[in-house]
Design a protein around this motif. Structure first.
Motif, PDB file in Angstrom:
ATOM      1  N   ARG A 202       0.822  -1.482   0.066  1.00 31.85           N
ATOM      2  CA  ARG A 202       0.110  -0.069  -0.682  1.00 31.85           C
ATOM      3  C   ARG A 202       1.025   1.708   0.130  1.00 31.85           C
ATOM      4  O   ARG A 202       0.667   2.208  -0.719  1.00 31.85           O
ATOM      5  CB  ARG A 202      -1.174  -0.130   1.071  1.00 31.85           C
ATOM      6  CG  ARG A 202      -2.011  -0.970   1.100  1.00 31.85           C
ATOM      7  CD  ARG A 202      -3.142  -0.528  -0.110  1.00 31.85           C
ATOM      8  NE  ARG A 202      -4.159  -1.208   0.016  1.00 31.85           N
ATOM      9  CZ  ARG A 202      -4.919  -0.451  -0.809  1.00 31.85           C
ATOM     10  NH1 ARG A 202      -5.034   0.041  -1.755  1.00 31.85           N
ATOM     11  NH2 ARG A 202      -6.271  -0.519  -0.793  1.00 31.85           N
TER      12      ARG A 202
ATOM     13  N   GLN B 249      -6.067   8.200  -1.270  1.00 29.87           N
ATOM     14  CA  GLN B 249      -7.280   8.084  -0.642  1.00 29.87           C
ATOM     15  C   GLN B 249      -7.276   6.392  -0.065  1.00 29.87           C
ATOM     16  O   GLN B 249      -7.050   5.960   1.445  1.00 29.87           O
ATOM     17  CB  GLN B 249      -8.088   8.819  -0.677  1.00 29.87           C
ATOM     18  CG  GLN B 249      -7.700  10.424  -1.380  1.00 29.87           C
ATOM     19  CD  GLN B 249      -9.482  11.041  -1.361  1.00 29.87           C
ATOM     20  OE1 GLN B 249     -10.139  10.525  -2.014  1.00 29.87           O
ATOM     21  NE2 GLN B 249      -8.847  12.510  -1.885  1.00 29.87           N
ATOM     22  N   ASN B 250      -7.167   5.976  -0.841  1.00 30.87           N
ATOM     23  CA  ASN B 250      -7.576   4.384  -0.762  1.00 30.87           C
ATOM     24  C   ASN B 250      -6.400   4.088   0.242  1.00 30.87           C
ATOM     25  O   ASN B 250      -6.360   3.005   1.392  1.00 30.87           O
ATOM     26  CB  ASN B 250      -8.302   3.689  -1.282  1.00 30.87           C
ATOM     27  CG  ASN B 250      -9.881   4.344  -2.124  1.00 30.87           C
ATOM     28  OD1 ASN B 250     -10.318   4.758  -1.341  1.00 30.87           O
ATOM     29  ND2 ASN B 250      -9.819   3.784  -3.339  1.00 30.87           N
ATOM     30  N   SER B 251      -5.055   3.720  -0.433  1.00 33.98           N
ATOM     31  CA  SER B 251      -3.800   3.403   0.246  1.00 33.98           C
ATOM     32  C   SER B 251      -4.480   4.427   1.753  1.00 33.98           C
ATOM     33  O   SER B 251      -3.310   3.250   2.655  1.00 33.98           O
ATOM     34  CB  SER B 251      -2.903   4.263  -0.936  1.00 33.98           C
ATOM     35  OG  SER B 251      -2.959   3.201  -1.454  1.00 33.98           O
ATOM     36  N   GLU B 252      -3.570   5.405   1.824  1.00 31.77           N
ATOM     37  CA  GLU B 252      -3.645   6.008   3.411  1.00 31.77           C
ATOM     38  C   GLU B 252      -4.758   5.502   3.738  1.00 31.77           C
ATOM     39  O   GLU B 252      -4.557   5.295   5.248  1.00 31.77           O
ATOM     40  CB  GLU B 252      -4.350   7.492   2.959  1.00 31.77           C
ATOM     41  CG  GLU B 252      -3.077   8.508   2.400  1.00 31.77           C
ATOM     42  CD  GLU B 252      -3.119   9.478   2.037  1.00 31.77           C
ATOM     43  OE1 GLU B 252      -3.928  10.080   2.333  1.00 31.77           O
ATOM     44  OE2 GLU B 252      -2.453  10.472   1.602  1.00 31.77           O
ATOM     45  N   LYS B 253      -6.497   5.799   3.754  1.00 30.71           N
ATOM     46  CA  LYS B 253      -6.563   4.478   4.832  1.00 30.71           C
ATOM     47  C   LYS B 253      -7.049   2.993   5.183  1.00 30.71           C
ATOM     48  O   LYS B 253      -7.003   3.095   6.514  1.00 30.71           O
ATOM     49  CB  LYS B 253      -8.134   4.856   4.119  1.00 30.71           C
ATOM     50  CG  LYS B 253      -9.271   4.248   5.126  1.00 30.71           C
ATOM     51  CD  LYS B 253     -11.051   4.598   4.602  1.00 30.71           C
ATOM     52  CE  LYS B 253     -11.367   4.235   5.343  1.00 30.71           C
ATOM     53  NZ  LYS B 253     -12.779   3.346   5.221  1.00 30.71           N
ATOM     54  N   ALA B 254      -6.581   2.464   4.060  1.00 35.49           N
ATOM     55  CA  ALA B 254      -6.088   1.098   4.875  1.00 35.49           C
ATOM     56  C   ALA B 254      -4.392   0.667   5.335  1.00 35.49           C
ATOM     57  O   ALA B 254      -5.175   0.071   5.984  1.00 35.49           O
ATOM     58  CB  ALA B 254      -5.408   0.603   3.125  1.00 35.49           C
TER      59      ALA B 254
ATOM     60  N   GLU C 289      -3.384   3.269   7.172  1.00 41.80           N
ATOM     61  CA  GLU C 289      -3.962   4.072   9.475  1.00 41.80           C
ATOM     62  C   GLU C 289      -4.907   2.594   9.697  1.00 41.80           C
ATOM     63  O   GLU C 289      -4.655   2.020  10.677  1.00 41.80           O
ATOM     64  CB  GLU C 289      -5.360   5.003   8.637  1.00 41.80           C
ATOM     65  CG  GLU C 289      -4.738   6.286   8.228  1.00 41.80           C
ATOM     66  CD  GLU C 289      -5.662   7.489   8.653  1.00 41.80           C
ATOM     67  OE1 GLU C 289      -6.737   7.571   9.079  1.00 41.80           O
ATOM     68  OE2 GLU C 289      -4.731   8.045   7.785  1.00 41.80           O
ATOM     69  N   GLU C 290      -5.599   1.330   8.329  1.00 40.91           N
ATOM     70  CA  GLU C 290      -6.108   0.692   9.341  1.00 40.91           C
ATOM     71  C   GLU C 290      -5.587  -0.351   9.724  1.00 40.91           C
ATOM     72  O   GLU C 290      -5.618  -0.931  10.971  1.00 40.91           O
ATOM     73  CB  GLU C 290      -7.803  -0.006   8.436  1.00 40.91           C
ATOM     74  CG  GLU C 290      -8.722   1.473   8.098  1.00 40.91           C
ATOM     75  CD  GLU C 290      -9.917   1.235   7.406  1.00 40.91           C
ATOM     76  OE1 GLU C 290      -9.520  -0.071   6.473  1.00 40.91           O
ATOM     77  OE2 GLU C 290     -10.965   1.569   7.265  1.00 40.91           O
TER      78      GLU C 290
END
Length: 68
Positions: free
Chosen positions: A26, A54-59, A61-62
């Motif tokens: 990611r 944005q999707n990579s940043e969220k993933a 963090e999760e």
């Protein structure tokens, strides 16, 4: 079983390594999307790259919430 406990779940070493591997992928996607967005001129492609970033940043963090 070893690893960090999160919400009552313990992860084994192999699971922790898998999470690290997914995070690495990611981060690579994030870097590539960021670099490509700077040189791409097509607005639709820029939009897709921004969404991927944005999707990579969220993933990331999760996933990091589960890593030791």
């Amino acid at each position: 079983m070893t690893g960090k406990e999160k919400n009552g779940t313990k992860f084994g070493i192999h699971e922790t390594l898998e999470l690290h591997e997914v995070t690495t992928q990611r981060r690579s996607n994030l870097l590539k999307s960021h670099m490509m967005e700077a040189v791409v001129e097509d607005p639709e492609l820029k939009k897709l790259l921004r969404r991927e970033r944005q999707n990579s940043e969220k993933a990331i963090e999760e996933i990091q919430a589960f890593l030791p």
